[in-house]
Design a protein around this motif. Sequence first.
Motif, PDB file in Angstrom:
ATOM      1  N   ILE A  61       0.845  -1.198   0.000  1.00  0.00           N
ATOM      2  CA  ILE A  61       0.000   0.000   0.000  1.00  0.00           C
ATOM      3  C   ILE A  61       0.880   1.248   0.000  1.00  0.00           C
ATOM      4  CG2 ILE A  61      -1.882   1.212   1.137  1.00  0.00           C
ATOM      5  CD1 ILE A  61      -2.604  -1.602   0.220  1.00  0.00           C
ATOM      6  N   GLU A  62       0.837   1.990  -1.089  1.00  0.00           N
ATOM      7  CA  GLU A  62       1.567   3.251  -1.182  1.00  0.00           C
ATOM      8  C   GLU A  62       0.597   4.395  -1.480  1.00  0.00           C
ATOM      9  OE1 GLU A  62       4.879   2.937  -3.818  1.00  0.00           O
ATOM     10  OE2 GLU A  62       5.800   1.282  -2.703  1.00  0.00           O
ATOM     11  N   MET A  63      -0.631   4.256  -1.002  1.00  0.00           N
ATOM     12  CA  MET A  63      -1.653   5.289  -1.174  1.00  0.00           C
ATOM     13  C   MET A  63      -1.649   6.238   0.026  1.00  0.00           C
ATOM     14  SD  MET A  63      -4.897   3.109  -2.620  1.00  0.00           S
ATOM     15  CE  MET A  63      -4.941   2.033  -1.167  1.00  0.00           C
ATOM     16  N   ARG A  64      -2.060   7.454  -0.207  1.00  0.00           N
ATOM     17  CA  ARG A  64      -2.210   8.433   0.870  1.00  0.00           C
ATOM     18  C   ARG A  64      -3.541   9.149   0.704  1.00  0.00           C
ATOM     19  NH1 ARG A  64      -0.799  13.807   1.699  1.00  0.00           N
ATOM     20  NH2 ARG A  64       0.253  13.946  -0.321  1.00  0.00           N
ATOM     21  N   VAL A  65      -4.311   9.193   1.777  1.00  0.00           N
ATOM     22  CA  VAL A  65      -5.617   9.844   1.724  1.00  0.00           C
ATOM     23  C   VAL A  65      -5.440  11.343   1.519  1.00  0.00           C
ATOM     24  CG1 VAL A  65      -7.713  10.388   3.018  1.00  0.00           C
ATOM     25  CG2 VAL A  65      -6.713   8.085   3.149  1.00  0.00           C
ATOM     26  N   LYS A  66      -6.162  11.876   0.547  1.00  0.00           N
ATOM     27  CA  LYS A  66      -6.153  13.318   0.286  1.00  0.00           C
ATOM     28  C   LYS A  66      -7.593  13.810   0.339  1.00  0.00           C
ATOM     29  CE  LYS A  66      -4.220  16.711  -2.921  1.00  0.00           C
ATOM     30  NZ  LYS A  66      -3.476  16.904  -4.202  1.00  0.00           N
ATOM     31  N   LEU A  67      -7.952  14.376   1.481  1.00  0.00           N
ATOM     32  CA  LEU A  67      -9.334  14.793   1.710  1.00  0.00           C
ATOM     33  C   LEU A  67      -9.683  16.018   0.866  1.00  0.00           C
ATOM     34  CD1 LEU A  67      -9.440  14.573   5.596  1.00  0.00           C
ATOM     35  CD2 LEU A  67     -10.496  12.960   4.015  1.00  0.00           C
ATOM     36  N   PRO A  68     -10.862  16.021   0.235  1.00  0.00           N
ATOM     37  CA  PRO A  68     -11.349  17.256  -0.405  1.00  0.00           C
ATOM     38  C   PRO A  68     -11.538  18.330   0.664  1.00  0.00           C
ATOM     39  CG  PRO A  68     -12.656  15.340  -1.062  1.00  0.00           C
ATOM     40  CD  PRO A  68     -11.785  14.900   0.066  1.00  0.00           C
ATOM     41  N   SER A  69     -11.373  19.570   0.279  1.00  0.00           N
ATOM     42  CA  SER A  69     -11.475  20.660   1.260  1.00  0.00           C
ATOM     43  C   SER A  69     -12.827  20.664   1.972  1.00  0.00           C
ATOM     44  CB  SER A  69     -11.243  22.006   0.572  1.00  0.00           C
ATOM     45  OG  SER A  69     -12.161  22.191  -0.490  1.00  0.00           O
ATOM     46  N   ALA A  70     -13.879  20.254   1.273  1.00  0.00           N
ATOM     47  CA  ALA A  70     -15.217  20.232   1.871  1.00  0.00           C
ATOM     48  C   ALA A  70     -15.338  19.180   2.967  1.00  0.00           C
ATOM     49  CB  ALA A  70     -16.273  19.991   0.795  1.00  0.00           C
ATOM     50  N   HIS A  71     -14.434  18.185   2.979  1.00  0.00           N
ATOM     51  CA  HIS A  71     -14.508  17.093   3.955  1.00  0.00           C
ATOM     52  C   HIS A  71     -13.552  17.290   5.122  1.00  0.00           C
ATOM     53  CE1 HIS A  71     -16.260  14.013   0.851  1.00  0.00           C
ATOM     54  NE2 HIS A  71     -17.063  15.036   1.098  1.00  0.00           N
ATOM     55  N   GLU A  72     -12.742  18.324   5.085  1.00  0.00           N
ATOM     56  CA  GLU A  72     -11.789  18.541   6.161  1.00  0.00           C
ATOM     57  C   GLU A  72     -12.506  18.955   7.446  1.00  0.00           C
ATOM     58  OE1 GLU A  72      -8.927  21.325   4.820  1.00  0.00           O
ATOM     59  OE2 GLU A  72      -7.981  19.944   3.401  1.00  0.00           O
ATOM     60  N   ARG A  73     -12.035  18.399   8.566  1.00  0.00           N
ATOM     61  CA  ARG A  73     -12.586  18.717   9.872  1.00  0.00           C
ATOM     62  C   ARG A  73     -11.437  18.962  10.848  1.00  0.00           C
ATOM     63  NH1 ARG A  73     -16.248  18.886   6.946  1.00  0.00           N
ATOM     64  NH2 ARG A  73     -18.388  18.111   7.178  1.00  0.00           N
ATOM     65  N   THR A  74     -11.688  19.718  11.890  1.00  0.00           N
ATOM     66  CA  THR A  74     -10.658  19.930  12.899  1.00  0.00           C
ATOM     67  C   THR A  74     -10.480  18.639  13.703  1.00  0.00           C
ATOM     68  OG1 THR A  74     -12.179  20.667  14.632  1.00  0.00           O
ATOM     69  CG2 THR A  74     -11.363  22.338  13.077  1.00  0.00           C
ATOM     70  N   ASP A  75      -9.323  18.521  14.349  1.00  0.00           N
ATOM     71  CA  ASP A  75      -9.074  17.348  15.186  1.00  0.00           C
ATOM     72  C   ASP A  75     -10.083  17.253  16.328  1.00  0.00           C
ATOM     73  OD1 ASP A  75      -6.958  16.647  13.610  1.00  0.00           O
ATOM     74  OD2 ASP A  75      -5.406  17.374  14.980  1.00  0.00           O
TER      75      ASP A  75
END
Length: 217
Positions: A65-79
């Motif tokens: 597995i050499e994939m990395r999750v790249k969230l769309p800006s609309a899906h970003e949330r604070t910790d």
Amino acid sequence: MKPDAMLRSDIVAELNFDPVITATDVGVIVKDGVVTLTGYPSSHAEKHAIERAVQRVKGVKAVAIEMRVKLPSAHERTDVDIAAAAEHALEWHVLVPEDKIHPIVEKGWVTLRGEVEWEYQRSAAEVAVRDLLGVAGLTNRVVVKPKFTPADIEERIRTALERQADDESRHIHISVMGSDVSLRGKVHSWAERKAAQDAAWSAPGVANVVNNLLVGD
């Protein structure tokens, strides 16, 4: 053995078949039956679905597995938001014991910590959190606290294997050290390999499974 070109074609077809996956986000490289996955899936849920889809394809010997999750800006949330959502998800999941597992979130990556009696509880906690919006990755550090002897564990695994795949069980060697289980031998498909692993995880008191089963004809 299935040629690499044919195996890659089958994998791409399986990725296109799964509605959760956007196949254009995935790069597939195959060499001698070993599959390398690259790309940027848009969520941890999609990344997990990609990994499972590839494992379903007959002829796959191993997956890198050499994939990395790249969230769309609309899906970003604070910790803080992700931690609160994870806490609620664990509270509401019927298979997760109350106040036994706690999430820690850093830059969208969730780490689960705690101690439970059964592997299914550890897995349920991962399922509860894995698909939450904003999760970029997940590490499950929940510990299964053993309450059974190694002999009890080995007997329960052997019985489960005989129930589920009697012919295959004769070719599988089980080694138990404390709460750690090792599987060795040979099976005919990735699905049979996973079934043996699931049988080992289903035994009470198992905290770790090392699956050294080889896939081949």
